[in-house]
Design a protein around this motif. Structure first.
Motif, short mmCIF file in Angstrom:
data_model
loop_
_atom_site.label_atom_id
_atom_site.label_comp_id
_atom_site.label_asym_id
_atom_site.label_seq_id
_atom_site.Cartn_x
_atom_site.Cartn_y
_atom_site.Cartn_z
N VAL A 33 -1.56 7.21 2.42
CA VAL A 33 -0.17 7.32 2.82
C VAL A 33 0.50 8.42 1.98
O VAL A 33 1.20 9.27 2.47
N GLY A 74 9.68 2.60 3.68
CA GLY A 74 9.83 2.34 2.25
C GLY A 74 11.16 1.75 1.85
O GLY A 74 11.30 1.19 0.77
N ASN A 129 -0.02 1.25 -2.59
CA ASN A 129 0.25 2.65 -2.25
C ASN A 129 0.65 2.87 -0.80
O ASN A 129 0.64 4.00 -0.33
N ASN A 130 1.01 1.79 -0.08
CA ASN A 130 1.32 1.96 1.34
C ASN A 130 2.71 1.46 1.71
O ASN A 130 2.98 1.18 2.87
N GLN A 131 3.59 1.32 0.71
CA GLN A 131 4.97 0.92 0.96
C GLN A 131 5.05 -0.39 1.75
O GLN A 131 5.85 -0.54 2.68
N THR A 186 4.93 4.85 -3.82
CA THR A 186 3.51 4.82 -3.44
C THR A 186 2.60 4.73 -4.66
O THR A 186 1.40 4.93 -4.55
N ARG A 187 3.19 4.42 -5.82
CA ARG A 187 2.39 4.20 -7.01
C ARG A 187 2.81 2.89 -7.70
O ARG A 187 2.81 2.80 -8.93
N CYS A 238 0.12 9.94 -2.50
CA CYS A 238 -0.60 9.68 -3.75
C CYS A 238 0.32 9.83 -4.94
O CYS A 238 -0.10 9.75 -6.05
#
Length: 341
Positions: A339, A276, A302-304, A70-71, A341
Protein backbone atom coordinates in the motif's frame (compact mmCIF):
# COMPACT_ATOMS: atom_id res chain seq x y z
CA UNK A 1 -5.40 37.37 4.30
CA UNK A 2 -3.59 35.09 6.75
CA UNK A 3 -0.92 36.64 8.93
CA UNK A 4 1.02 33.38 8.68
CA UNK A 5 3.14 32.93 5.59
CA UNK A 6 3.93 29.37 4.61
CA UNK A 7 7.63 30.14 4.26
CA UNK A 8 7.86 31.71 7.71
CA UNK A 9 6.21 28.80 9.50
CA UNK A 10 8.19 26.30 7.42
CA UNK A 11 11.46 27.85 8.56
CA UNK A 12 10.45 27.26 12.16
CA UNK A 13 9.13 23.74 11.59
CA UNK A 14 11.67 22.32 9.14
CA UNK A 15 14.61 21.98 11.58
CA UNK A 16 12.34 20.02 13.93
CA UNK A 17 10.91 17.53 11.44
CA UNK A 18 12.61 14.59 13.15
CA UNK A 19 10.57 15.47 16.25
CA UNK A 20 7.43 14.41 14.39
CA UNK A 21 6.21 17.73 12.98
CA UNK A 22 5.81 18.96 9.42
CA UNK A 23 4.08 21.89 7.77
CA UNK A 24 0.66 21.65 6.17
CA UNK A 25 0.17 23.50 2.90
CA UNK A 26 -0.87 27.11 2.68
CA UNK A 27 -0.42 30.40 4.49
CA UNK A 28 -1.62 29.24 7.90
CA UNK A 29 -0.18 28.11 11.26
CA UNK A 30 -1.12 24.46 10.74
CA UNK A 31 1.24 21.53 11.07
CA UNK A 32 0.80 17.77 11.25
CA UNK A 33 2.02 15.61 14.10
CA UNK A 34 2.92 12.03 13.31
CA UNK A 35 2.71 9.86 16.41
CA UNK A 36 4.36 6.55 17.22
CA UNK A 37 4.76 4.49 20.34
CA UNK A 38 7.38 5.58 22.85
CA UNK A 39 10.66 3.87 23.65
CA UNK A 40 10.25 0.31 24.89
CA UNK A 41 6.78 -0.17 23.45
CA UNK A 42 5.55 -2.48 20.68
CA UNK A 43 5.27 -0.12 17.68
CA UNK A 44 2.14 -1.82 16.31
CA UNK A 45 0.10 -2.05 19.53
CA UNK A 46 -2.15 0.88 20.47
CA UNK A 47 -3.98 0.75 23.79
CA UNK A 48 -7.51 2.00 24.29
CA UNK A 49 -6.44 4.84 26.61
CA UNK A 50 -4.02 6.05 23.93
CA UNK A 51 -6.76 6.11 21.30
CA UNK A 52 -8.97 8.13 23.62
CA UNK A 53 -6.20 10.67 24.23
CA UNK A 54 -5.60 11.04 20.48
CA UNK A 55 -9.34 11.54 20.01
CA UNK A 56 -9.33 14.23 22.70
CA UNK A 57 -6.31 15.97 21.16
CA UNK A 58 -7.81 15.88 17.68
CA UNK A 59 -11.00 17.52 18.97
CA UNK A 60 -9.18 20.14 21.05
CA UNK A 61 -6.24 21.05 18.84
CA UNK A 62 -7.24 19.86 15.36
CA UNK A 63 -10.32 19.25 13.22
CA UNK A 64 -11.60 16.14 15.01
CA UNK A 65 -9.92 13.66 12.66
CA UNK A 66 -6.76 11.59 12.51
CA UNK A 67 -5.12 9.49 9.82
CA UNK A 68 -3.84 5.95 10.13
CA UNK A 69 -0.29 5.82 8.79
CA UNK A 70 1.40 2.98 6.94
CA UNK A 71 4.09 2.30 9.54
CA UNK A 72 1.91 1.67 12.58
CA UNK A 73 1.59 5.35 13.36
CA UNK A 74 -1.22 7.93 13.54
CA UNK A 75 -1.19 11.52 12.28
CA UNK A 76 -3.11 14.56 13.48
CA UNK A 77 -3.45 17.46 11.04
CA UNK A 78 -4.20 21.17 11.36
CA UNK A 79 -2.50 21.76 14.71
CA UNK A 80 -1.21 25.27 15.44
CA UNK A 81 2.58 24.95 15.32
CA UNK A 82 2.86 27.06 18.48
CA UNK A 83 1.00 24.33 20.40
CA UNK A 84 3.18 21.44 19.22
CA UNK A 85 5.13 21.10 22.48
CA UNK A 86 1.93 21.24 24.50
CA UNK A 87 0.45 18.37 22.47
CA UNK A 88 3.63 16.30 22.81
CA UNK A 89 3.42 16.55 26.61
CA UNK A 90 -0.10 15.10 26.51
CA UNK A 91 1.02 12.29 24.20
CA UNK A 92 3.96 11.30 26.37
CA UNK A 93 1.67 10.97 29.39
CA UNK A 94 0.22 7.82 27.75
CA UNK A 95 3.46 6.42 26.31
CA UNK A 96 3.28 8.01 22.86
CA UNK A 97 6.08 10.01 21.24
CA UNK A 98 6.33 11.66 17.79
CA UNK A 99 10.13 11.64 17.83
CA UNK A 100 11.77 10.13 14.71
CA UNK A 101 8.50 9.59 12.88
CA UNK A 102 9.22 12.31 10.28
CA UNK A 103 12.17 13.89 8.56
CA UNK A 104 15.56 12.31 8.06
CA UNK A 105 15.52 9.68 10.78
CA UNK A 106 15.26 5.93 11.24
CA UNK A 107 11.50 5.54 11.02
CA UNK A 108 9.21 3.21 12.90
CA UNK A 109 10.39 -0.38 12.12
CA UNK A 110 7.09 -2.01 11.21
CA UNK A 111 6.58 -5.65 12.31
CA UNK A 112 4.01 -8.11 11.09
CA UNK A 113 1.52 -9.22 13.75
CA UNK A 114 3.55 -12.29 14.63
CA UNK A 115 1.87 -12.82 18.00
CA UNK A 116 -1.36 -13.60 16.17
CA UNK A 117 0.10 -15.81 13.44
CA UNK A 118 0.84 -19.52 13.92
CA UNK A 119 3.37 -19.40 11.07
CA UNK A 120 5.68 -16.96 12.88
CA UNK A 121 9.24 -18.13 13.49
CA UNK A 122 10.06 -15.22 15.81
CA UNK A 123 8.50 -12.48 17.89
CA UNK A 124 8.64 -9.74 15.25
CA UNK A 125 7.23 -7.14 17.63
CA UNK A 126 10.07 -7.68 20.12
CA UNK A 127 12.70 -7.41 17.39
CA UNK A 128 11.10 -4.29 15.96
CA UNK A 129 11.01 -2.65 19.39
CA UNK A 130 14.67 -3.54 20.00
CA UNK A 131 15.90 -2.12 16.70
CA UNK A 132 13.67 0.94 16.83
CA UNK A 133 14.66 1.81 20.40
CA UNK A 134 18.35 1.81 19.53
CA UNK A 135 17.95 4.60 16.97
CA UNK A 136 15.56 6.80 18.96
CA UNK A 137 16.95 10.14 20.10
CA UNK A 138 20.39 9.52 18.52
CA UNK A 139 21.41 12.75 16.81
CA UNK A 140 23.81 10.98 14.46
CA UNK A 141 20.82 9.19 12.93
CA UNK A 142 18.59 12.24 12.71
CA UNK A 143 18.73 15.32 10.54
CA UNK A 144 20.96 17.10 9.78
CA UNK A 145 23.44 14.21 10.23
CA UNK A 146 21.31 11.72 8.29
CA UNK A 147 20.66 12.87 4.70
CA UNK A 148 17.48 10.81 4.23
CA UNK A 149 15.04 8.68 6.19
CA UNK A 150 15.55 4.91 6.65
CA UNK A 151 12.64 2.46 6.67
CA UNK A 152 12.85 -1.04 8.17
CA UNK A 153 10.35 -3.88 8.36
CA UNK A 154 10.31 -7.21 10.18
CA UNK A 155 8.55 -10.27 8.74
CA UNK A 156 8.26 -13.26 11.07
CA UNK A 157 8.16 -15.80 8.25
CA UNK A 158 8.81 -16.22 4.52
CA UNK A 159 5.32 -14.98 3.62
CA UNK A 160 6.84 -11.53 4.15
CA UNK A 161 3.68 -9.63 5.06
CA UNK A 162 5.81 -6.63 6.09
CA UNK A 163 6.86 -6.20 2.44
CA UNK A 164 10.68 -6.35 2.76
CA UNK A 165 11.23 -5.55 -0.93
CA UNK A 166 9.77 -2.05 -0.42
CA UNK A 167 12.09 -1.13 2.47
CA UNK A 168 15.59 0.22 2.87
CA UNK A 169 16.11 -2.78 5.16
CA UNK A 170 13.74 -5.75 5.00
CA UNK A 171 14.32 -8.48 7.60
CA UNK A 172 12.71 -11.90 7.09
CA UNK A 173 12.84 -14.71 9.67
CA UNK A 174 13.58 -18.25 8.52
CA UNK A 175 12.58 -21.65 9.95
CA UNK A 176 16.21 -22.37 10.94
CA UNK A 177 16.30 -19.49 13.44
CA UNK A 178 18.26 -17.21 11.15
CA UNK A 179 17.31 -14.29 8.92
CA UNK A 180 17.50 -13.02 5.36
CA UNK A 181 18.06 -9.28 4.85
CA UNK A 182 16.99 -7.29 1.81
CA UNK A 183 18.52 -3.90 1.05
CA UNK A 184 17.74 -0.91 -1.14
CA UNK A 185 13.99 -1.00 -1.68
CA UNK A 186 11.56 1.88 -1.84
CA UNK A 187 8.51 3.15 -3.68
CA UNK A 188 7.75 6.57 -5.10
CA UNK A 189 8.70 8.26 -8.34
CA UNK A 190 11.75 5.98 -8.57
CA UNK A 191 10.63 2.62 -7.19
CA UNK A 192 13.29 0.01 -6.53
CA UNK A 193 12.77 -3.53 -5.28
CA UNK A 194 15.13 -4.42 -2.47
CA UNK A 195 17.61 -7.16 -3.24
CA UNK A 196 18.63 -10.07 -1.08
CA UNK A 197 21.91 -8.94 0.46
CA UNK A 198 22.51 -11.29 3.41
CA UNK A 199 21.33 -14.83 4.09
CA UNK A 200 21.29 -16.94 7.24
CA UNK A 201 22.10 -13.99 9.49
CA UNK A 202 22.19 -14.59 13.26
CA UNK A 203 19.89 -12.49 15.45
CA UNK A 204 22.84 -10.79 17.16
CA UNK A 205 24.03 -9.48 13.78
CA UNK A 206 20.76 -7.79 12.79
CA UNK A 207 21.27 -4.54 14.71
CA UNK A 208 24.93 -4.22 13.63
CA UNK A 209 23.84 -4.53 9.99
CA UNK A 210 21.10 -1.92 10.49
CA UNK A 211 23.68 0.41 12.02
CA UNK A 212 25.97 -0.36 9.09
CA UNK A 213 23.27 0.69 6.63
CA UNK A 214 22.61 3.90 8.55
CA UNK A 215 26.32 4.70 8.63
CA UNK A 216 26.80 4.02 4.92
CA UNK A 217 23.92 6.35 4.14
CA UNK A 218 25.14 9.00 6.59
CA UNK A 219 28.68 8.96 5.22
CA UNK A 220 27.49 8.98 1.61
CA UNK A 221 25.48 12.20 2.01
CA UNK A 222 23.02 10.83 -0.58
CA UNK A 223 19.92 12.98 -0.16
CA UNK A 224 17.79 10.74 -2.38
CA UNK A 225 18.08 7.85 0.05
CA UNK A 226 19.79 4.52 0.62
CA UNK A 227 18.17 2.93 -2.43
CA UNK A 228 20.22 5.30 -4.57
CA UNK A 229 23.40 4.36 -2.74
CA UNK A 230 22.74 0.74 -3.68
CA UNK A 231 21.80 1.70 -7.23
CA UNK A 232 24.90 3.82 -7.83
CA UNK A 233 27.54 1.79 -6.00
CA UNK A 234 26.14 -1.68 -6.63
CA UNK A 235 24.93 -4.20 -4.10
CA UNK A 236 28.27 -5.99 -3.72
CA UNK A 237 30.15 -2.82 -2.83
CA UNK A 238 27.47 -1.63 -0.41
CA UNK A 239 27.31 -5.06 1.22
CA UNK A 240 31.06 -4.94 1.88
CA UNK A 241 30.81 -1.46 3.40
CA UNK A 242 27.87 -2.42 5.61
CA UNK A 243 29.61 -5.58 6.83
CA UNK A 244 32.84 -3.73 7.64
CA UNK A 245 30.94 -1.25 9.82
CA UNK A 246 28.79 -3.99 11.37
CA UNK A 247 31.89 -5.92 12.50
CA UNK A 248 33.37 -2.77 13.99
CA UNK A 249 30.30 -1.70 15.98
CA UNK A 250 28.98 -5.11 17.03
CA UNK A 251 30.95 -5.36 20.33
CA UNK A 252 29.53 -1.99 21.44
CA UNK A 253 25.88 -2.75 20.68
CA UNK A 254 23.20 -4.30 22.93
CA UNK A 255 22.26 -7.92 22.42
CA UNK A 256 18.81 -8.75 21.05
CA UNK A 257 16.04 -9.86 23.42
CA UNK A 258 14.50 -13.31 23.47
CA UNK A 259 12.79 -13.64 20.09
CA UNK A 260 10.91 -16.86 20.78
CA UNK A 261 7.50 -16.55 19.10
CA UNK A 262 4.61 -15.86 21.46
CA UNK A 263 1.39 -17.04 19.87
CA UNK A 264 -1.88 -15.64 21.21
CA UNK A 265 -4.85 -17.74 20.14
CA UNK A 266 -7.39 -15.10 19.28
CA UNK A 267 -9.61 -14.20 16.40
CA UNK A 268 -9.02 -10.82 14.78
CA UNK A 269 -11.54 -8.17 13.79
CA UNK A 270 -10.40 -6.14 10.77
CA UNK A 271 -11.92 -2.70 10.22
CA UNK A 272 -10.80 -1.13 6.93
CA UNK A 273 -10.23 2.60 6.47
CA UNK A 274 -9.43 2.82 2.74
CA UNK A 275 -8.40 6.48 2.86
CA UNK A 276 -6.80 6.25 6.30
CA UNK A 277 -9.05 8.93 7.80
CA UNK A 278 -10.75 8.19 11.12
CA UNK A 279 -12.80 10.56 13.26
CA UNK A 280 -12.33 11.16 16.97
CA UNK A 281 -15.68 9.47 17.62
CA UNK A 282 -14.54 6.42 15.67
CA UNK A 283 -11.31 6.23 17.66
CA UNK A 284 -13.30 6.20 20.87
CA UNK A 285 -15.59 3.52 19.44
CA UNK A 286 -12.56 1.38 18.53
CA UNK A 287 -11.19 1.82 22.04
CA UNK A 288 -14.53 0.74 23.51
CA UNK A 289 -14.66 -2.34 21.26
CA UNK A 290 -11.11 -3.30 22.28
CA UNK A 291 -12.08 -3.05 25.94
CA UNK A 292 -15.44 -4.81 25.66
CA UNK A 293 -14.57 -7.67 23.30
CA UNK A 294 -10.80 -7.92 23.32
CA UNK A 295 -7.71 -7.19 25.37
CA UNK A 296 -7.69 -3.41 25.56
CA UNK A 297 -5.66 -2.66 22.46
CA UNK A 298 -5.74 -2.59 18.66
CA UNK A 299 -3.05 -3.35 16.08
CA UNK A 300 -1.96 -1.07 13.25
CA UNK A 301 -0.08 -2.37 10.22
CA UNK A 302 0.83 -1.07 6.77
CA UNK A 303 -2.56 -1.08 5.04
CA UNK A 304 -4.50 1.60 6.93
CA UNK A 305 -6.79 -0.89 8.63
CA UNK A 306 -7.36 -1.45 12.32
CA UNK A 307 -7.05 -4.99 13.71
CA UNK A 308 -8.64 -5.82 17.07
CA UNK A 309 -7.83 -9.14 18.73
CA UNK A 310 -11.02 -10.45 20.32
CA UNK A 311 -11.81 -13.19 22.81
CA UNK A 312 -12.70 -16.55 21.30
CA UNK A 313 -16.29 -16.61 22.58
CA UNK A 314 -17.16 -13.35 20.80
CA UNK A 315 -19.10 -13.87 17.56
CA UNK A 316 -20.67 -10.46 16.97
CA UNK A 317 -19.56 -6.84 17.45
CA UNK A 318 -22.66 -4.73 18.06
CA UNK A 319 -20.92 -1.37 17.72
CA UNK A 320 -19.48 -2.04 14.26
CA UNK A 321 -21.14 -2.40 10.87
CA UNK A 322 -18.19 -2.70 8.46
CA UNK A 323 -15.86 -5.35 9.78
CA UNK A 324 -14.44 -8.78 9.06
CA UNK A 325 -13.67 -11.50 11.61
CA UNK A 326 -10.55 -13.51 10.78
CA UNK A 327 -8.79 -16.48 12.27
CA UNK A 328 -5.18 -16.01 13.37
CA UNK A 329 -2.76 -16.14 10.50
CA UNK A 330 -0.84 -14.06 7.95
CA UNK A 331 -1.87 -10.44 7.57
CA UNK A 332 -2.04 -11.04 3.83
CA UNK A 333 -3.11 -14.68 3.19
CA UNK A 334 -3.08 -13.97 -0.54
CA UNK A 335 0.47 -12.61 -0.43
CA UNK A 336 1.95 -9.23 0.61
CA UNK A 337 0.45 -6.09 -0.90
CA UNK A 338 2.35 -2.80 -0.98
CA UNK A 339 0.00 0.00 0.00
CA UNK A 340 2.88 2.27 0.97
CA UNK A 341 6.13 1.86 2.81
Amino acid sequence: MSSFRYSDVYKVVYPRRHEGIYKNRGDNPWVSIRIRQGVGRDPSKWFSNQLRVIAEISRTYSDGRAMLGTRGDIEIFKVDFRLFDEVVVKLREVGLDPRDSCGNSVRNPIPCASQFCPYAHINAEALSTFIGDYFRYRSEYEQPSLPHRIKISISACERACAVPVAQDIGIVAKPNGKFDIYLGGGIGEHAFSARLAFTDVDAEDLLPICVGVAEVLRRSGERRGFKWVVRLRGLDKVREEVLAIAREVKPKLPKPPDLTPRFIKSRIVKIPYPTGWVTADELVKLANVADRYGFGYVLLFNNQSVYIPIREEVDRIEELSNYEVRDPGPMYPEGPITVAC
